[in-house]
Design an enzyme around this catalytic site. Structure first.
Site, PDB file in Angstrom:
ATOM      1  N   CYS A   1       8.659   0.805   5.144  1.00  0.00           N
ATOM      2  CA  CYS A   1       7.509   1.716   5.037  1.00  0.00           C
ATOM      3  C   CYS A   1       6.344   1.311   5.934  1.00  0.00           C
ATOM      4  CB  CYS A   1       6.995   1.779   3.596  1.00  0.00           C
ATOM      5  SG  CYS A   1       8.092   2.642   2.469  1.00  0.00           S
TER       6      CYS A   1
ATOM      7  N   TYR B   1       2.733   8.927  17.770  1.00  0.00           N
ATOM      8  CA  TYR B   1       3.291   8.848  16.412  1.00  0.00           C
ATOM      9  C   TYR B   1       4.634   9.587  16.339  1.00  0.00           C
ATOM     10  CZ  TYR B   1       3.292   9.107  11.275  1.00  0.00           C
ATOM     11  OH  TYR B   1       3.620   9.002   9.947  1.00  0.00           O
TER      12      TYR B   1
ATOM     13  N   ASP C   1       4.432  -9.794   9.863  1.00  0.00           N
ATOM     14  CA  ASP C   1       4.233  -8.644  10.745  1.00  0.00           C
ATOM     15  C   ASP C   1       5.621  -8.137  11.121  1.00  0.00           C
ATOM     16  OD1 ASP C   1       3.898  -7.046  13.094  1.00  0.00           O
ATOM     17  OD2 ASP C   1       1.975  -8.026  13.480  1.00  0.00           O
ATOM     18  N   VAL C   2       5.883  -6.855  10.910  1.00  0.00           N
ATOM     19  CA  VAL C   2       7.240  -6.340  11.160  1.00  0.00           C
ATOM     20  C   VAL C   2       7.670  -6.467  12.617  1.00  0.00           C
ATOM     21  CG1 VAL C   2       7.376  -4.730   9.215  1.00  0.00           C
ATOM     22  CG2 VAL C   2       6.384  -3.943  11.387  1.00  0.00           C
TER      23      VAL C   2
ATOM     24  N   SER D   1       0.835  -1.210   0.000  1.00  0.00           N
ATOM     25  CA  SER D   1       0.000   0.000   0.000  1.00  0.00           C
ATOM     26  C   SER D   1       0.866   1.255   0.000  1.00  0.00           C
ATOM     27  CB  SER D   1      -0.883  -0.015   1.259  1.00  0.00           C
ATOM     28  OG  SER D   1      -1.624   1.177   1.382  1.00  0.00           O
TER      29      SER D   1
ATOM     30  N   LYS E   1       8.390   8.164  15.436  1.00  0.00           N
ATOM     31  CA  LYS E   1       9.152   8.660  14.283  1.00  0.00           C
ATOM     32  C   LYS E   1      10.429   9.368  14.733  1.00  0.00           C
ATOM     33  CE  LYS E   1       6.355   7.084  11.174  1.00  0.00           C
ATOM     34  NZ  LYS E   1       6.784   5.967  10.314  1.00  0.00           N
TER      35      LYS E   1
ATOM     36  N   SER F   1       8.868  10.793   9.560  1.00  0.00           N
ATOM     37  CA  SER F   1       7.783  11.725   9.212  1.00  0.00           C
ATOM     38  C   SER F   1       8.255  13.083   9.692  1.00  0.00           C
ATOM     39  CB  SER F   1       6.506  11.332   9.948  1.00  0.00           C
ATOM     40  OG  SER F   1       5.594  12.420   9.959  1.00  0.00           O
TER      41      SER F   1
ATOM     42  N   ASP G   1       4.091  -7.437   3.987  1.00  0.00           N
ATOM     43  CA  ASP G   1       2.945  -6.706   4.549  1.00  0.00           C
ATOM     44  C   ASP G   1       2.039  -7.686   5.291  1.00  0.00           C
ATOM     45  OD1 ASP G   1       0.894  -4.697   4.997  1.00  0.00           O
ATOM     46  OD2 ASP G   1       1.713  -3.634   3.273  1.00  0.00           O
TER      47      ASP G   1
ATOM     48  N   LEU H   1       3.137   4.370   0.259  1.00  0.00           N
ATOM     49  CA  LEU H   1       4.538   4.660  -0.065  1.00  0.00           C
ATOM     50  C   LEU H   1       5.311   3.382  -0.387  1.00  0.00           C
ATOM     51  CD1 LEU H   1       5.357   7.337   2.697  1.00  0.00           C
ATOM     52  CD2 LEU H   1       4.256   7.622   0.476  1.00  0.00           C
TER      53      LEU H   1
HETATM   54  N1  LIG Z   1       1.015   9.281   4.083  1.00  0.00           N
HETATM   55  C1  LIG Z   1       1.647  10.258   4.716  1.00  0.00           C
HETATM   56  O1  LIG Z   1       1.268  11.447   4.633  1.00  0.00           O
HETATM   57  C2  LIG Z   1       2.867   9.960   5.545  1.00  0.00           C
HETATM   58  C3  LIG Z   1       3.627  11.031   6.016  1.00  0.00           C
HETATM   59  C4  LIG Z   1       4.754  10.794   6.774  1.00  0.00           C
HETATM   60  C5  LIG Z   1       5.130   9.493   7.058  1.00  0.00           C
HETATM   61  N2  LIG Z   1       4.397   8.464   6.602  1.00  0.00           N
HETATM   62  C6  LIG Z   1       4.839   7.111   6.940  1.00  0.00           C
HETATM   63  O2  LIG Z   1       5.030   6.379   5.763  1.00  0.00           O
HETATM   64  C7  LIG Z   1       4.821   4.986   6.000  1.00  0.00           C
HETATM   65  C8  LIG Z   1       3.851   4.449   4.982  1.00  0.00           C
HETATM   66  O3  LIG Z   1       2.624   5.097   5.146  1.00  0.00           O
HETATM   67  P1  LIG Z   1       1.490   5.111   4.028  1.00  0.00           P
HETATM   68  O4  LIG Z   1       0.946   6.489   3.986  1.00  0.00           O
HETATM   69  O5  LIG Z   1       2.010   4.476   2.777  1.00  0.00           O
HETATM   70  O6  LIG Z   1       0.403   4.209   4.748  1.00  0.00           O
HETATM   71  P2  LIG Z   1      -0.464   2.972   4.234  1.00  0.00           P
HETATM   72  O7  LIG Z   1      -1.458   2.740   5.319  1.00  0.00           O
HETATM   73  O8  LIG Z   1      -0.924   3.192   2.846  1.00  0.00           O
HETATM   74  O9  LIG Z   1       0.598   1.787   4.216  1.00  0.00           O
HETATM   75  C9  LIG Z   1       1.175   1.275   5.389  1.00  0.00           C
HETATM   76  C10 LIG Z   1       1.327  -0.221   5.203  1.00  0.00           C
HETATM   77  O10 LIG Z   1       1.984  -0.725   6.379  1.00  0.00           O
HETATM   78  C11 LIG Z   1       1.394  -1.978   6.653  1.00  0.00           C
HETATM   79  N3  LIG Z   1       1.587  -2.341   8.051  1.00  0.00           N
HETATM   80  C12 LIG Z   1       1.041  -1.745   9.150  1.00  0.00           C
HETATM   81  N4  LIG Z   1       1.406  -2.411  10.254  1.00  0.00           N
HETATM   82  C13 LIG Z   1       2.196  -3.449   9.847  1.00  0.00           C
HETATM   83  C14 LIG Z   1       2.863  -4.482  10.526  1.00  0.00           C
HETATM   84  N5  LIG Z   1       2.789  -4.624  11.847  1.00  0.00           N
HETATM   85  N6  LIG Z   1       3.582  -5.364   9.787  1.00  0.00           N
HETATM   86  C15 LIG Z   1       3.643  -5.264   8.451  1.00  0.00           C
HETATM   87  N7  LIG Z   1       3.032  -4.295   7.742  1.00  0.00           N
HETATM   88  C16 LIG Z   1       2.306  -3.396   8.446  1.00  0.00           C
HETATM   89  C17 LIG Z   1      -0.083  -1.793   6.334  1.00  0.00           C
HETATM   90  O11 LIG Z   1      -0.720  -3.043   6.169  1.00  0.00           O
HETATM   91  C18 LIG Z   1      -0.019  -0.960   5.075  1.00  0.00           C
HETATM   92  O12 LIG Z   1      -0.027  -1.768   3.910  1.00  0.00           O
HETATM   93  C19 LIG Z   1       4.333   4.892   7.453  1.00  0.00           C
HETATM   94  O13 LIG Z   1       5.418   4.559   8.287  1.00  0.00           O
HETATM   95  C20 LIG Z   1       3.864   6.306   7.751  1.00  0.00           C
HETATM   96  O14 LIG Z   1       3.937   6.598   9.121  1.00  0.00           O
HETATM   97  C21 LIG Z   1       3.266   8.653   5.842  1.00  0.00           C
END
Ligand SMILES: NC(=O)c1ccc[n+]([C@@H]2O[C@H](COP(=O)([O-])OP(=O)(O)OC[C@H]3O[C@@H](n4cnc5c(N)ncnc54)[C@H](O)[C@@H]3O)[C@@H](O)[C@H]2O)c1
Length: 252
Positions: free
Chosen positions: A83, A158, A56-57, A15, A162, A145, A36, A17
């Site tokens: 990610c 959060y 699971d990470v 999903s 981070k 982040s 994932d 990023l």
């Molecule tokens: N979208 C934003 O604006 C933004 C901004 C700053 C940082 N981030 C960071 O970027 C990263 C990706 O975020 P995103 O926006 O793509 O979110 P997203 O929800 O689209 O993707 C996150 C993915 O992580 C997976 N995940 C969650 N917990 C997990 C676990 N325990 N084990 C394995 N996989 C797991 C989810 O299933 C999901 O597919 C995150 O760390 C988020 O904090 C996002």
């Protein structure tokens, strides 16, 4: 570092990023393993060159199995992009009472300890590969982040998680220097991913208006582009790079 004919592990790779990065790495000729949770993998699109691995990470055995799959794919594992993450929001004190300690612990467990778990297990596998020029073996990119620096109201858990990812970047790069592994962290601003799916168009417009330039949310492919640039640049190491259109977040 060249990524053609190498293996790459991308967590959260089903999903947002991670999904965009998995796709971009595969398009450049890497054999990509997108780690994932099962529920996210079920919804993920099929991408040529990307193999989904359920893990699971936070679980060392599951991550070890995923790393073994990537490392045993016939080409050396050289890239990891962390990610996977969650972004719930809760205030320290609210009408619902105090911040739930279990929620705080969960965010740290997934975002920070999960990142460290993948980093350590993958580093061991990368360290076992044949070195390239300059004794380089690979690159690990984490995702923080801008909330690590300017966390908003409701982001205490959060931002803590981070901030931890930012804090581990330099010592991890130093620790892994003897293995030829670079460690870098990207600190994105606001990116239009499923994590923001619940946000209304009106709030999205407000978010965009607060960004100096470009006056829009970032796209996941822009994160992927930055990740690929960091992988490519052999002298970048131990650094945290903001990708935020010069946004500095206000308290709320
Ligand atoms: N979208 C934003 O604006 C933004 C901004 C700053 C940082 N981030 C960071 O970027 C990263 C990706 O975020 P995103 O926006 O793509 O979110 P997203 O929800 O689209 O993707 C996150 C993915 O992580 C997976 N995940 C969650 N917990 C997990 C676990 N325990 N084990 C394995 N996989 C797991 C989810 O299933 C999901 O597919 C995150 O760390 C988020 O904090 C996002």
């Amino acid at each position: 570092m060249q990524i053609t004919d190498t293996a790459a592990l991308v967590t959260g790779g089903a999903s947002g990023l991670g999904g965009a990065t998995a796709k971009a790495l595969a398009a450049k000729g890497a054999r990509v393993f997108a780690l994932d949770l099962g529920g996210s993998i079920e919804k993920a699109e099929t991408v040529e060159g990307v193999t989904y691995v359920e893990a699971d990470v936070t679980d060392p055995e599951q991550v070890q199995a995923a790393v073994d799959t990537a490392a045993g794919s016939g080409v050396p594992l050289r890239t990891v992009v962390n990610c996977a993450g969650i972004g719930p929001s809760a205030r320290i004190l609210s009408k619902k009472g105090r911040h739930d300690l279990a929620l705080y612990a969960k965010v740290i467990q997934i975002n920070l300890i999960g990142t460290f778990n993948v980093l350590t297990i993958a580093a061991e596998a990368i360290a076992a590969t044949e070195p390239l020029a300059d004794d380089a073996r690979g690159v690990i990119i984490n995702t923080a982040s801008i909330a690590a620096f300017d966390g908003q109201i409701g982001q205490v858990a959060y931002s803590s998680s981070k901030g931890g990812v930012v804090g581990l970047t330099l010592p991890a790069a130093r620790d892994l220097s003897t293995s030829g592994i670079r460690v870098l962290t990207i600190a994105p601003g606001i990116v239009d991913t499923p994590m923001l799916a619940t946000v209304s168009d009106e709030f999205r417009a407000t978010l965009s208006a607060g960004i100096p330039f470009p006056k829009r949310l970032a796209r996941p492919d822009e994160y992927a582009q930055l990740a690929l640039s960091l992988i490519d640049h052999d002298y970048l190491n131990g650094e945290v790079v903001r990708m935020d259109g010069a946004l500095r977040m206000a308290p709320r």
